[in-house]
Each structure stands twice: as C-alpha cells, then as structure tokens.
Design an enzyme around this catalytic site. Structure first.
Site, PDB file in Angstrom:
ATOM      1  N   GLY A 157      30.407  41.079  35.671  1.00  0.00           N
ATOM      2  CA  GLY A 157      29.644  41.654  34.557  1.00  0.00           C
ATOM      3  C   GLY A 157      28.975  40.625  33.670  1.00  0.00           C
ATOM      4  N   SER A 158      28.548  39.506  34.279  1.00  0.00           N
ATOM      5  CA  SER A 158      27.928  38.437  33.497  1.00  0.00           C
ATOM      6  C   SER A 158      26.644  38.907  32.793  1.00  0.00           C
ATOM      7  CB  SER A 158      27.654  37.262  34.430  1.00  0.00           C
ATOM      8  OG  SER A 158      26.640  36.464  33.936  1.00  0.00           O
ATOM      9  N   ASP A 206      29.606  48.209  32.885  1.00  0.00           N
ATOM     10  CA  ASP A 206      29.692  46.795  32.496  1.00  0.00           C
ATOM     11  C   ASP A 206      29.357  46.605  31.011  1.00  0.00           C
ATOM     12  OD1 ASP A 206      30.091  46.573  35.194  1.00  0.00           O
ATOM     13  OD2 ASP A 206      28.600  45.006  35.541  1.00  0.00           O
ATOM     14  N   PRO A 238      31.355  33.499  35.795  1.00  0.00           N
ATOM     15  CA  PRO A 238      30.586  33.228  37.019  1.00  0.00           C
ATOM     16  C   PRO A 238      29.460  34.259  37.189  1.00  0.00           C
ATOM     17  CG  PRO A 238      32.947  33.238  37.482  1.00  0.00           C
ATOM     18  CD  PRO A 238      32.784  33.703  36.069  1.00  0.00           C
ATOM     19  N   ALA A 280      27.419  41.119  29.806  1.00  0.00           N
ATOM     20  CA  ALA A 280      28.012  40.382  28.679  1.00  0.00           C
ATOM     21  C   ALA A 280      26.933  39.596  27.935  1.00  0.00           C
ATOM     22  CB  ALA A 280      29.110  39.457  29.186  1.00  0.00           C
ATOM     23  N   GLY A 296      30.265  39.784  40.288  1.00  0.00           N
ATOM     24  CA  GLY A 296      30.967  41.055  40.084  1.00  0.00           C
ATOM     25  C   GLY A 296      31.774  41.122  38.803  1.00  0.00           C
TER      26      GLY A 296
HETATM   27  C1  MEV Z   1      29.262  47.189  38.700  1.00  0.00           C
HETATM   28  O1  MEV Z   1      30.130  46.282  38.074  1.00  0.00           O
HETATM   29  C2  MEV Z   1      29.940  48.050  39.682  1.00  0.00           C
HETATM   30  C3  MEV Z   1      29.156  49.096  40.444  1.00  0.00           C
HETATM   31  O2  MEV Z   1      29.942  50.295  40.419  1.00  0.00           O
HETATM   32  C4  MEV Z   1      27.768  49.367  39.898  1.00  0.00           C
HETATM   33  C5  MEV Z   1      27.767  50.147  38.584  1.00  0.00           C
HETATM   34  O3  MEV Z   1      28.740  50.809  38.251  1.00  0.00           O
HETATM   35  O4  MEV Z   1      26.731  50.103  37.924  1.00  0.00           O
HETATM   36  C6  MEV Z   1      29.014  48.663  41.883  1.00  0.00           C
END
Ligand code: MEV
Length: 332
Positions: free
Chosen positions: A117-118, A162, A111, A121, A115
C-alpha cells in the site's frame, strides 16, 4: 501576531491484508492491518505557481507548471510515478479553493509495488500535509476520500482498502463502500513479511481476476465468495484469540488466490519455506504476482521463520500493528 505555517509534514502507514484481497474488489469483506512502515511527506509553499515533487525513495523528481511537466531526475518513468502525487495535491488545493505553488518532498520506508500500500500511504500523507499547510481542516473521512481519487489513477478499480487503512490505522474488517469499524483482536498478531523483490502492477492483477471472472463466472464467483467467507471466519478467530484457526484460514486463502492465478513461483517458495519453519499460516498479501507474502508466527518460531524466508531468497521484516493512521504536524 501568529506566524504563518511554513512547512507541514504528515506520515501515513503501510498495510498488510490478512485475508480477502481481490475478493474485496467485488464487495466481499477483507481483513486489513496498518503496519509500522511509513510514508512521510513534507509540503512547503513556493513563491511561484509550480508544483515541484521529489520522491527520495523512488529517486524521481519533476516540476508541474502551467499544465506542463519538466523532468528533474528519474527518466521517462518519472512523470507517471509523480502524477498520482500531483493529483493528490491538486485535489486538496481545489477543496481548499486555493491556488499556489508547492514543494512536495516524499520519503518512505515502504517497499514500492510490493503489495504493502505504498501509493495509498503517500497519497494520504500528501493530502494531510497539504491540508495542514493550507490551514484547511480535513477530517479523516475527507483525507480518505481524496486519497481514493488519487488511487483510482494508479490502479484501475481499487476497492479503497489501502487508502482506508492508511488513513485510520489499526486492524479492521473492510467492506468496500462501508464505514470503518475497528476489529477487536484478542490475539497478539505477530507477522513476518517476506518480500520476493519482484515488482508487479496491482492494476494488471486486478484486471486478470476480472477477466477470469468474466470468462468462467460459475467457477470464479464461488472462489471469490469463499474468500469473503474466509474473512468472516478469520475475523471471528481474531476476536476469539484463536491464532491457529486464523493460520489455517490464511493457508486456505493462499490456495484460492493461487487458483485465481495471482500467486507466483517466488511467492509460493516463501510461503512454503515459512510453513515448513513452523508458521501457523502463510499467504501472499496484496495483489500478488510478486511483492510480499505474510507468515503468522508464535514468538518461539519468529526467528526460524525469518531465517527460512531469507534462505528462500526473500527479504524478511517483522510487521507490527500501527494504531494511529495518518499523523500531521507543522514545522515552523
Ligand atoms: C490491494 O492492496 C489489494 C487488491 O484487493 C486490490 C484492491 O483491493 O484495490 C488486490
């Protein structure tokens, strides 16, 4: 005579953050796990110098030629969605010291803006596939560092978590700027992801926390430190196979993220529904503001938690660990 490579494809996994998001931007540790949702990117050579990119899941396409963008489909937002992929391709071409046109086809079951990590990836898979097509041997370290450059164009100050986990896979305690060390988790981590279906921007949420930190350093700095401590305790809980402790720490982590202003009503609803249904712990995952939450469950509560998330309005998915990270293969 050896045939030349005509096409290369790579896959790279999505991720969930078990604890430590946002604090990780400020060099606190976080625990992150690659999951079994993947982005797939196929790259093939063109006879001209253009870079044509089509993203099936985003429903956009376009061509970059002599510094200009020509829209295929997807309207005004297409360019900004495709730019990070173009940057990943161009940086790999630069590294290989090659100039050529490419077709890049992106397909993904991750998705978007949720949140998981699209974007990282997709960047990781794009770089690996491009490197393979160009017959440039790219180490995981190199793939990860080019993907970080592409990530910087998507989010303002990414921690790198990510692109890291998408490259290497597995589960790890991540510290910004440090080398990858896998975590030996004794426990079987079963997670249900609940997607609120509310999309949001990581960059804006990270900026919000930065601004809060600037405005109230004496209040916010201890919260960020406490989140880092949660990650250390959670790593110990994982190593000891103590899932109940891990769940409790996840709950505390959600409370602190709420205090930082990055939760949302939709996320809280899914978090409470999962806890009521018997999850050991539940929290938002990633940048928050919408997107996804995770619930840590025992096998006997799995279905109940899934149903509760659905009833509360979310899309529920089971997340399994992906140990392989980025994978690449040729297609002749
Ligand atoms: C990203 O998946 C999560 C955050 O901590 C941002 C980052 O680490 O770059 C909000």
């Amino acid at each position: 005579m050896e045939e030349s490579t005509l096409k290369a494809t790579a896959s790279a996994p999505a991720k969930i953050i078990l604890c430590g998001e946002h604090a990780v931007v400020f060099y606190e540790p976080a625990i992150v796990m690659a999951i079994d949702k993947q982005a797939y990117v196929t790259v093939e050579a063109r006879s001209d110098q253009a870079i044509y990119i089509k993203s099936r899941n985003l429903g956009v396409s376009g061509r970059y030629e002599r510094g200009r963008f020509k829209l295929g489909v997807g309207g005004g937002a297409a360019k900004s969605k495709l730019d990070p992929i173009r940057i990943a391709v161009e940086k790999t071409l630069e590294l290989a010291e090659k100039k050529m046109g490419l077709n890049v086809l992106v397909d993904s079951d991750i998705p978007v803006a949720a949140g998981l990590g699209s974007s990282a990836a997709v960047a990781v898979a794009t770089i690996a596939a491009t490197g393979k097509l160009l017959e440039t041997s790219l180490s995981k370290e190199k793939i990860c560092s080019i993907a970080y450059e592409a990530e910087k164009t998507v989010h303002e100050q990414p921690s790198g978590i990510d692109n890291y986990i998408s490259t290497y896979g597995g589960i790890t305690i991540f510290r910004r700027g440090e080398k990858f060390t896998p975590l030996e988790a004794r426990a079987n981590v079963i997670l249900v992801i609940g997607n609120t279906k509310v999309s949001r921007s990581t960059g804006l949420l990270v900026r919000h926390v930065s601004e809060l930190k600037e405005a109230y350093p004496k209040v916010i700095n201890p919260i960020i430190k406490a989140i880092g401590r949660i990650s250390v305790s959670a790593a110990n809980a994982l190593q000891d196979g103590e899932l109940k402790r891990l769940g409790e720490l996840m709950n505390v982590n959600h409370g602190l993220l709420y205090a930082l202003g990055v939760s949302s009503e939709e996320l809280d609803q899914l978090v409470y529904a999962a806890r009521r249904a018997g999850a050991l712990g539940a929290k938002l995952t990633g940048a928050g503001g919408g997107g996804c939450m995770i619930a840590l469950v025992t096998p006997d509560k799995l279905e109940k938690v899934r149903r509760a998330i659905r009833r509360a309005g979310g899309i529920a998915m089971l997340a399994k660990k992906n140990d392989r990270g980025v994978q690449v293969w040729e297609e002749k």
